[in-house]
Enzyme design. Structure first.
Site, PDB file in Angstrom:
ATOM      1  N   GLU A  21     -38.160  -0.778 -18.422  1.00  0.00           N
ATOM      2  CA  GLU A  21     -39.021  -0.443 -17.292  1.00  0.00           C
ATOM      3  C   GLU A  21     -39.440   1.014 -17.461  1.00  0.00           C
ATOM      4  O   GLU A  21     -38.777   1.928 -16.985  1.00  0.00           O
ATOM      5  CB  GLU A  21     -38.289  -0.636 -15.956  1.00  0.00           C
ATOM      6  CG  GLU A  21     -39.236  -0.502 -14.773  1.00  0.00           C
ATOM      7  CD  GLU A  21     -38.582   0.061 -13.523  1.00  0.00           C
ATOM      8  OE1 GLU A  21     -39.049  -0.256 -12.424  1.00  0.00           O
ATOM      9  OE2 GLU A  21     -37.623   0.840 -13.640  1.00  0.00           O
ATOM     10  N   TRP A  28       0.809  -1.219   0.000  1.00  0.00           N
ATOM     11  CA  TRP A  28       0.000   0.000   0.000  1.00  0.00           C
ATOM     12  C   TRP A  28       0.842   1.269   0.000  1.00  0.00           C
ATOM     13  O   TRP A  28       0.474   2.300   0.571  1.00  0.00           O
ATOM     14  CB  TRP A  28      -0.984  -0.002   1.179  1.00  0.00           C
ATOM     15  CG  TRP A  28      -1.889  -1.202   1.152  1.00  0.00           C
ATOM     16  CD1 TRP A  28      -1.698  -2.391   1.771  1.00  0.00           C
ATOM     17  CD2 TRP A  28      -3.116  -1.329   0.413  1.00  0.00           C
ATOM     18  NE1 TRP A  28      -2.717  -3.267   1.482  1.00  0.00           N
ATOM     19  CE2 TRP A  28      -3.615  -2.631   0.650  1.00  0.00           C
ATOM     20  CE3 TRP A  28      -3.856  -0.474  -0.415  1.00  0.00           C
ATOM     21  CZ2 TRP A  28      -4.790  -3.099   0.089  1.00  0.00           C
ATOM     22  CZ3 TRP A  28      -5.038  -0.944  -0.969  1.00  0.00           C
ATOM     23  CH2 TRP A  28      -5.496  -2.237  -0.723  1.00  0.00           C
ATOM     24  N   ASP A  51     -33.475  -0.786 -15.937  1.00  0.00           N
ATOM     25  CA  ASP A  51     -34.171  -0.149 -14.826  1.00  0.00           C
ATOM     26  C   ASP A  51     -34.287   1.359 -15.049  1.00  0.00           C
ATOM     27  O   ASP A  51     -33.404   1.994 -15.623  1.00  0.00           O
ATOM     28  CB  ASP A  51     -33.401  -0.408 -13.528  1.00  0.00           C
ATOM     29  CG  ASP A  51     -33.956   0.393 -12.374  1.00  0.00           C
ATOM     30  OD1 ASP A  51     -35.056   0.059 -11.911  1.00  0.00           O
ATOM     31  OD2 ASP A  51     -33.297   1.368 -11.944  1.00  0.00           O
ATOM     32  N   LYS A  81      -6.185  -0.659  -4.901  1.00  0.00           N
ATOM     33  CA  LYS A  81      -6.909   0.591  -5.064  1.00  0.00           C
ATOM     34  C   LYS A  81      -6.029   1.523  -5.884  1.00  0.00           C
ATOM     35  O   LYS A  81      -4.890   1.188  -6.223  1.00  0.00           O
ATOM     36  CB  LYS A  81      -7.244   1.226  -3.712  1.00  0.00           C
ATOM     37  CG  LYS A  81      -8.408   0.574  -2.970  1.00  0.00           C
ATOM     38  CD  LYS A  81      -8.840   1.405  -1.764  1.00  0.00           C
ATOM     39  CE  LYS A  81     -10.067   0.819  -1.099  1.00  0.00           C
ATOM     40  NZ  LYS A  81     -10.546   1.674   0.026  1.00  0.00           N
TER      41      LYS A  81
END
Length: 694
Positions: free
Chosen positions: A411, A110, A357, A142
């Protein structure tokens, strides 16, 4: 800071790598629009429809140029993110406003300074890490992003797996590169686009009876066999994409290329889909491209330090009702990101299509909030988001390029004209629209006194749709059972379900609820549907409601599961409803009665009768709560002999067996209408039957 679209000229090779040309060219109006022939009422809005097709043509040309397809274009996932080669790993990001990016993770303890990415053109950052083993399978990563002096650890945009720390609850990217790649077994599976979708809507996490999050593997082993036995040919999986808050039902997406790790590994999801295909069941994904979670640490919001990288800036980029961020569909990089996302899911997970959606929210600037859409003019005004419509057209075109047999479902509660018409006709290109007004109608109707049910309104609600467009009918999806509401069965039976569902007990409230539960489902699938949908467990009248664990309920899973023990107990009446659901579906499919226009034969408001014909089948519904008719006259307008082949009153379905399947009915001159040939039948109250010509 002023929003800037940094887009450069690119050839097809560069497009395949994930970069996009800058052009908003539009074609001239005056194109031929087949939609006007299909629906002449749209002629006053011809200019609006021309704008729709002009936007489609102009932006498509800007994105693709000449001779390039959307399949060639939508390859962001093949360029960005992590890619292993024989010599090492490439990691790339698109972060145009960032000042610096550093890759951090297990591999470098890290360290926020040791692995800095190099900025290339068009906002692209890149780093090469020598050695195939430099990033190990399941190691955590990350990216440390710096913008204007501010810095934050972020999850890579194209990460294909994100996992949550059980102690801190923080999400982190994870390298997924197993030594043994998943070997698909579904090579012979062909999703038949012409076969009407009978959809089992499902949520992996709440699919088991245990009060905990269920897994892909448990669903494959325990639920797929149930779906197959009932006769459903399609499953629609909710909450597949990673989302930080379980209670969002999967609608606050954070990591668009990562399958939710709550339910298991990517390979376990592939195994589930593979098994479904081997059972002849196609798999759709409930995709959320209408908005995104606003969370910064888990999601894509402000990845490069700006609020406009993916979304509209300011209030335009925020959905107040959903507390989420709204995509800027006019931005070419956003189109590229979302289209690449569709292609990734179809190719990586062998999905057979999508249910989109929140389409209504996408295509109107006010997101359809508070609008009743009672006139055509409300579809074509400054409120219409043409850029969103253009994106949806591209999405549907891409889906068909990848797999011509794939299906897409919208939808949309607004009824936007052309939603399910071909793009070349001026449509948006979906295959089906969810008939969202039907469940609203049913839940409103069951609250009335049974004598006040309006047969004309019922028939109109079930049979009316946009010209030339296909609809998925349903009584209840997950929406109708969310906390604050109840399932249909529980709405009708309420507390009696706790004590009176044993087959040996007699209870008028339960009798009514079971009779209507069957009739309502039967007429919804059988009247004028092009497909059908049911939410997991509601086929057997699942009680209560759906409520995800949250602070307000003490993080309880009591209502976030499916109680299969109820339907598996042969002494309970849930078993009766389950038997009927399977019989209903098999009957409709075996006789090819879905997507067949009904011919109304008789509608009687006073007697609460609806009778109609499909092919050689006569459907008779008696919704009267008390009146049975010994010699009900049904005009069939031909000579013939008919016999009952299925009815809701059969003993197997928890009925009273008042309808004979042995008797033959021969058409004759009717008494009330002597000019018609028809049948005299016995129609008991609260029953439905089908007579087939023999």
């Amino acid at each position: 800071m002023r929003e800037q679209d940094v887009i450069a000229k690119k050839n097809s090779r560069e497009q395949a790598r994930g970069t996009i040309p800058d052009s908003h060219a539009q074609s001239a109006p005056g194109v031929e629009l087949g939609i006007l022939e299909i629906d002449p009422w749209l002629n006053p809005y011809k200019k609006d429809l021309e704008l729709r097709i002009a936007s489609y043509q102009g932006v498509k040309k800007a994105l693709l140029g000449e001779g390039v397809s959307f399949t060639d274009f939508a390859n962001g996932h093949n360029y960005f993110g992590f890619h292993c080669t024989n010599k090492g790993w490439y990691y790339r990001e698109w972060a145009p406003a960032a000042d610096a990016l550093f890759l951090i993770g297990d591999f470098n303890n890290w360290d926020r300074t040791s692995h800095q990415l190099v900025k290339k053109e068009n906002g692209i950052w890149e780093i090469f890490i020598p050695g195939k083993g430099s990033l190990k399978h399941e190691s955590r990563v990350k990216v440390y992003v710096i913008h204007n002096g501010h810095s934050q650890d972020r999850i890579p945009l194209y990460i294909n797996r994100a996992v949550q720390d059980p102690n801190s609850y923080d999400f982190c990217g994870q390298i997924w590169n197993p030594y043994r790649k998943y070997k698909w077994q579904d090579i012979d599976f062909q999703s038949d686009h012409t076969k009407a979708p009978i959809i089992y809507e499902t949520h992996i996490g709440m699919s088991q009876e245990k009060e905990a999050v269920a897994t892909y593997q448990e669903f494959e082993e325990n639920i797929l066999p149930r779906i197959k036995e009932l006769g459903y040919n399609t499953i629609q999986i909710m909450a597949l994409t990673e989302h930080p808050y379980y209670g969002s039902f999967g609608y606050h997406v954070s990591n668009y290329f990562a399958a939710s790790s709550r339910f298991g590994t990517p390979d376990e999801l592939k195994s589930l889909i593979d098994k479904a295909h081997c059972l002849g069941i196609r798999v759709l994904m409930d995709i959320v491209h209408s908005h995104a979670v606003k969370n910064i640490s888990e999601g894509i919001n402000e990845f490069d330090g700006t609020d406009y990288q993916f979304f509209h800036t300011g209030s335009k980029g925020y959905h107040s009702a959903w507390d989420s961020k709204l995509f800027n569909y006019g931005k070419h990089e956003v189109i590229h990101f979302l289209l690449s996302n569709l292609k990734y899911w179809m190719e990586e997970y062998h999905l057979d299509g999508f249910r989109f959606d929140g389409v209504t929210s996408m295509i109107y600037h006010d997101h359809g909030l508070g609008s009743n859409f009672d006139s055509y003019g409300k579809y074509f005004s400054v409120n219409t988001d043409v850029e969103a419509i253009t994106y949806l057209q591209f999405a549907n075109e891409l889906i068909k390029e990848i797999n011509p047999q794939a299906i897409s479902i919208a939808e949309d509660m607004s009824g936007m004209p052309g939603m399910c018409l071909p793009i070349e006709d001026g449509g948006i290109g979906f295959d089906y629209r969810l008939s969202m007004g039907i469940p609203d109608f049913w839940f409103k109707t069951i609250k009335l006194n049974d004598n006040d049910w309006n047969m004309n309104e019922l028939w109109y609600a079930l049979t009316t749709g946009r010209p030339g467009e296909k609809r998925i009918n349903y009584v209840e999806s997950h929406d109708q059972a969310l906390v604050g509401d109840k399932t249909l069965m529980f709405s009708m039976a309420d507390q009696d379900m706790y004590w009176q569902m044993a087959k040996k007990s007699q209870n008028l409230v339960i009798d009514r609820a079971i009779a209507l539960h069957k009739m309502i489902r039967f007429i919804t699938i059988a009247a004028n549907s092009d497909g059908y949908l049911n939410f997991m467990g509601n086929e057997f009248g699942h009680p209560e409601w759906v409520d995800f664990p949250r602070e307000e309920n003490g993080y309880s899973y009591q209502y976030c599961r499916r109680q299969w023990s109820l339907v598996d107990n042969p002494s309970l009446r849930y078993d009766d409803l389950n038997h009927f659901d399977g019989a209903m579906i098999r009957f409709m499919e075996k006789n090819g009665l879905i997507s067949v226009m009904p011919k109304l034969l008789w509608l009687d408001q006073e007697r609460k009768i609806i009778a109609y014909r499909k092919k050689d089948c006569i459907f008779v519904f008696n919704f009267h709560p008390t009146e049975s008719y010994p010699e009900l006259e049904i005009p069939v307008h031909e000579n013939g002999r008919f016999q009952v082949v299925i009815d809701t009153d059969e003993a197997l379905f928890g009925g009273f067996e008042r309808i004979s399947h042995n008797e033959t009915y021969e058409s004759q001159q009717l008494k009330m209408n002597p000019e018609f040939m028809g049948l005299f039948i016995y129609s008991p109250c609260r029953t439905a039957m089908v007579l087939k010509k023999i």
